[in-house]
Write a protein that holds these residues in place. Structure first.
Motif, short mmCIF file in Angstrom:
data_model
loop_
_atom_site.label_atom_id
_atom_site.label_comp_id
_atom_site.label_asym_id
_atom_site.label_seq_id
_atom_site.Cartn_x
_atom_site.Cartn_y
_atom_site.Cartn_z
N MET A 1 0.67 -1.20 0.02
CA MET A 1 -0.16 0.06 -0.05
C MET A 1 1.03 1.24 0.04
O MET A 1 1.97 1.25 0.78
N TRP A 2 0.65 2.16 -0.93
CA TRP A 2 1.33 3.52 -0.91
C TRP A 2 0.43 4.64 -0.87
O TRP A 2 -0.67 4.55 -1.29
N LEU A 3 1.09 5.64 -0.47
CA LEU A 3 0.28 6.78 -0.22
C LEU A 3 1.37 7.94 -0.94
O LEU A 3 2.60 7.93 -0.99
N GLU A 4 0.49 8.48 -2.08
CA GLU A 4 1.50 9.53 -3.01
C GLU A 4 0.76 10.78 -3.09
O GLU A 4 -0.68 10.78 -3.02
N PHE A 5 1.58 11.80 -2.93
CA PHE A 5 0.72 13.19 -2.75
C PHE A 5 2.11 14.27 -3.20
O PHE A 5 3.16 13.67 -3.55
N ARG A 6 1.64 15.21 -3.83
CA ARG A 6 2.52 16.28 -4.34
C ARG A 6 2.89 17.35 -3.44
O ARG A 6 1.65 17.77 -2.59
N ASN A 7 3.97 17.70 -3.01
CA ASN A 7 4.45 18.66 -2.15
C ASN A 7 4.34 19.89 -2.64
O ASN A 7 5.12 20.73 -3.03
N ASP A 8 2.81 20.44 -2.76
CA ASP A 8 2.68 21.54 -3.05
C ASP A 8 1.40 22.44 -2.20
O ASP A 8 1.26 21.72 -1.45
N PRO B 1 12.54 17.71 4.53
CA PRO B 1 14.03 17.16 4.91
C PRO B 1 13.74 15.59 4.85
O PRO B 1 12.61 15.03 5.00
N ALA B 2 14.97 14.95 4.32
CA ALA B 2 14.89 13.49 4.63
C ALA B 2 14.55 13.16 5.91
O ALA B 2 14.85 13.56 6.90
N GLY B 3 13.86 11.87 6.13
CA GLY B 3 13.59 11.37 7.39
C GLY B 3 12.34 10.58 7.27
O GLY B 3 11.74 10.29 6.14
N ARG B 4 12.13 10.27 8.70
CA ARG B 4 10.78 9.41 8.60
C ARG B 4 9.30 9.90 8.62
O ARG B 4 9.34 11.11 9.20
N ILE B 5 8.53 9.56 8.10
CA ILE B 5 7.29 10.16 7.84
C ILE B 5 6.15 9.13 8.34
O ILE B 5 6.17 7.85 7.98
N ARG B 6 5.46 9.61 9.27
CA ARG B 6 4.25 8.69 10.05
C ARG B 6 3.03 9.17 9.57
O ARG B 6 2.59 10.28 9.28
N VAL B 7 2.10 8.24 9.16
CA VAL B 7 0.75 8.46 8.53
C VAL B 7 -0.33 8.01 9.39
O VAL B 7 -0.13 6.92 9.97
N GLU C 1 -6.06 6.50 14.03
CA GLU C 1 -5.08 5.41 14.09
C GLU C 1 -3.86 5.40 13.43
O GLU C 1 -4.07 6.04 12.08
N PHE C 2 -2.87 4.97 13.53
CA PHE C 2 -1.62 4.77 12.97
C PHE C 2 -1.73 4.00 11.86
O PHE C 2 -2.08 2.65 11.94
N ILE C 3 -1.39 4.10 10.49
CA ILE C 3 -1.60 3.18 9.29
C ILE C 3 -0.42 2.65 8.91
O ILE C 3 -0.38 2.27 7.74
N GLY C 4 0.86 3.44 9.11
CA GLY C 4 2.18 3.03 8.37
C GLY C 4 3.14 4.46 8.52
O GLY C 4 2.86 5.44 8.77
N GLU C 5 4.45 3.94 8.38
CA GLU C 5 5.56 4.73 8.29
C GLU C 5 6.38 4.54 7.21
O GLU C 5 6.56 3.10 6.96
N VAL D 1 4.99 7.30 -0.16
CA VAL D 1 5.42 6.92 1.27
C VAL D 1 4.62 5.30 1.22
O VAL D 1 3.44 4.95 0.83
N LYS D 2 5.77 4.39 1.30
CA LYS D 2 5.10 3.19 1.41
C LYS D 2 4.42 2.80 3.08
O LYS D 2 5.06 2.80 4.02
N LEU D 3 3.29 2.24 2.99
CA LEU D 3 2.50 2.26 4.16
C LEU D 3 2.74 0.80 4.90
O LEU D 3 2.43 0.45 5.85
N GLY D 4 2.81 -0.21 3.83
CA GLY D 4 2.99 -1.43 4.40
C GLY D 4 2.13 -2.48 3.15
O GLY D 4 2.30 -2.03 2.24
N VAL D 5 1.82 -3.57 3.80
CA VAL D 5 1.42 -4.75 2.94
C VAL D 5 -0.06 -4.99 3.07
O VAL D 5 -0.44 -5.07 4.35
N ALA D 6 -0.98 -5.08 2.15
CA ALA D 6 -2.32 -5.06 2.41
C ALA D 6 -2.52 -6.63 2.20
O ALA D 6 -2.37 -7.26 1.32
#
Length: 95
Positions: free
Chosen positions: A1-8, A18-24, A35-39, A53-58
């Motif tokens: 499962m992926w989350l894609e968005f435009r940084n606009d 900045p590079a680093g961890r993103i939590r969704v 609820e936490f769904i991935g990072e 952002v890869k959230l994990g496996v469905a």
């Protein structure tokens, strides 16, 4: 499962990330809790670029790929044909 968005600005961003961890997280409509769904980690991302952002496996979605034709030596750019079947075991779609 992926989350894609435009940084606009339209997405509420539009600044260098900045590079680093993103939590969704996601709002659970059943009880109103968050609820936490991935990072995942991202690279430095300039404004107005896409972020993936890869959230994990469905676990409730199954895919099968079957090769239907093979590559011919007469047509080296033709990679052949495939049939792809996707099955969703959920009773409803999530948003």
């Amino acid at each position: 499962m992926w989350l894609e968005f435009r940084n606009d600005k339209q997405a509420g961003l539009g600044m260098p990330l900045p590079a680093g961890r993103i939590r969704v997280s996601q709002l659970d409509t059943a009880d109103g809790s968050v609820e936490f769904i991935g990072e995942d980690t991202i690279d430095h991302t300039p404004k107005d670029e896409d972020v993936r952002v890869k959230l994990g496996v469905a676990f409730d979605i199954v895919g099968e790929r079957t090769q239907t034709t093979s590559r011919s030596t007469a047509a080296p750019r033709d990679g052949g044909g495939f049939e792809i079947r996707v099955r969703n075991h959920k009773t409803r779609l999530s948003r």
